[in-house]
Design a protein around this motif. Structure first.
Motif, mmCIF file in Angstrom:
data_model
loop_
_atom_site.group_PDB
_atom_site.id
_atom_site.type_symbol
_atom_site.label_atom_id
_atom_site.label_comp_id
_atom_site.label_asym_id
_atom_site.label_seq_id
_atom_site.Cartn_x
_atom_site.Cartn_y
_atom_site.Cartn_z
ATOM 1 N N GLU A 128 0.828 -1.210 0.000
ATOM 2 C CA GLU A 128 0.000 0.000 0.000
ATOM 3 C C GLU A 128 0.862 1.260 0.000
ATOM 4 O O GLU A 128 0.544 2.260 -0.651
ATOM 5 N N ALA A 129 1.986 1.206 0.739
ATOM 6 C CA ALA A 129 2.898 2.344 0.787
ATOM 7 C C ALA A 129 3.491 2.620 -0.589
ATOM 8 O O ALA A 129 3.661 3.774 -0.983
ATOM 9 N N SER A 130 3.814 1.570 -1.322
ATOM 10 C CA SER A 130 4.380 1.741 -2.654
ATOM 11 C C SER A 130 3.401 2.473 -3.572
ATOM 12 O O SER A 130 3.786 3.390 -4.315
ATOM 13 N N LYS A 131 2.145 2.092 -3.504
ATOM 14 C CA LYS A 131 1.130 2.757 -4.332
ATOM 15 C C LYS A 131 0.921 4.199 -3.888
ATOM 16 O O LYS A 131 0.791 5.106 -4.713
ATOM 17 N N ARG A 132 0.879 4.391 -2.578
ATOM 18 C CA ARG A 132 0.652 5.746 -2.060
ATOM 19 C C ARG A 132 1.819 6.668 -2.414
ATOM 20 O O ARG A 132 1.618 7.821 -2.809
ATOM 21 N N ALA A 133 3.033 6.170 -2.269
ATOM 22 C CA ALA A 133 4.206 6.976 -2.587
ATOM 23 C C ALA A 133 4.255 7.312 -4.070
ATOM 24 O O ALA A 133 4.591 8.444 -4.446
ATOM 25 N N ALA A 134 3.942 6.350 -4.912
ATOM 26 C CA ALA A 134 3.956 6.599 -6.356
ATOM 27 C C ALA A 134 2.986 7.715 -6.721
ATOM 28 O O ALA A 134 3.300 8.604 -7.527
ATOM 29 N N ASN A 135 1.807 7.681 -6.136
ATOM 30 C CA ASN A 135 0.823 8.729 -6.400
ATOM 31 C C ASN A 135 1.276 10.074 -5.871
ATOM 32 O O ASN A 135 1.133 11.111 -6.543
ATOM 33 N N PHE A 136 1.859 10.059 -4.674
ATOM 34 C CA PHE A 136 2.333 11.317 -4.090
ATOM 35 C C PHE A 136 3.424 11.940 -4.950
ATOM 36 O O PHE A 136 3.408 13.143 -5.227
ATOM 37 N N LEU A 137 4.378 11.147 -5.395
ATOM 38 C CA LEU A 137 5.500 11.679 -6.155
ATOM 39 C C LEU A 137 5.076 12.152 -7.543
ATOM 40 O O LEU A 137 5.605 13.146 -8.052
#
Length: 240
Positions: A128-137
């Motif tokens: 979930e963190a990987s998806k969230r970080a990708a969206n944030f960046l």
């Protein structure tokens, strides 16, 4: 009178935004949790503030009998007292709005590594963190940086400061935001920094201010680490 700052020991975290203002002003303050028994005293105050409304979480500041919680609220209080806020009332509210936007950004940064729950370890929510970080960046980071760049370039008093014509706590907080993002997402920041020259110039100007430069070189300045709001997990920075 000595200000008492309460925040978790061992991490700069959200408390650092307040520390920078206190340090720049040369204010007399105690970082309570870094004193013997300080963390216990902080937890006790969170349960019983001695007649005042207890704060939900650190950071909070005590000035005399006042207990003030939340970074933006603390800085709104401290700003005029430390000479780090515009004299005009309207601009003080502009400064507060900018600080609240920084607060929103910091919350989104935190959620890149803890998107499910703060009580879970990062390792328990890595997909979930990987998806969230990708969206944030991809979407949120350029939007936030672009907004702060526009605030600086469109300031009627000049692009050296975010609000008004003099250094404010907002400038100090933007400095810390850039520092934290460079630590957490170095690749993403390298890709974005060419688009925000005014923000970086302001960051660099803050870094060489005498009191800030002295503070950054001192033991009072805590290093970023993976218990902080700003955390560097290389796998979350790859998407950039």
């Amino acid at each position: 009178m000595t200000f008492k700052l309460y925040y978790w020991d061992g991490i700069p975290g959200r408390g650092e935004f307040v520390r920078l203002a206190l340090e720049e002003a040369g204010a007399d303050y105690v970082d309570v949790a870094r004193q013997p028994g300080g963390t216990g005293a902080m937890l006790k105050l969170m349960k019983d503030a001695g007649g005042a409304t207890p704060p939900f979480a650190p950071p909070f500041l005590i000035d005399g009998e006042l207990v003030i919680s939340h970074v933006a609220n603390i800085l709104f209080y401290l700003g005029p007292r430390l000479g780090l806020a515009p004299e005009e009332e309207g601009l003080r509210h502009v400064a507060n709005g900018l600080q609240l936007t920084i607060t929103d950004c910091v919350a989104e940064i935190h959620d890149t590594h803890h998107p499910i729950g703060v009580s879970l370890y990062y390792e328990e929510q890595k997909p979930e963190a990987s998806k969230r970080a990708a969206n944030f960046l991809k979407e949120r980071l350029p939007k936030y940086l672009g907004y702060f760049e526009r605030v600086l370039t469109e300031n009627p008093k000049g692009r050296k400061h975010s609000v008004g014509g003099q250094l404010s706590y907002v400038d100090l907080s933007l400095f810390q935001l850039v520092e934290g993002l460079r630590y957490a997402f170095p690749n993403a920041m390298r890709a974005n920094e060419e688009h925000v020259p005014a923000l970086l110039a302001m960051h660099d100007a803050v870094a060489v201010r005498p009191r800030i430069r002295s503070y950054l070189a001192s033991s009072r300045r805590l290093a970023f680490n993976e218990s902080c709001v700003f955390r560097h997990y290389p796998e979350l920075d790859r998407q950039s």
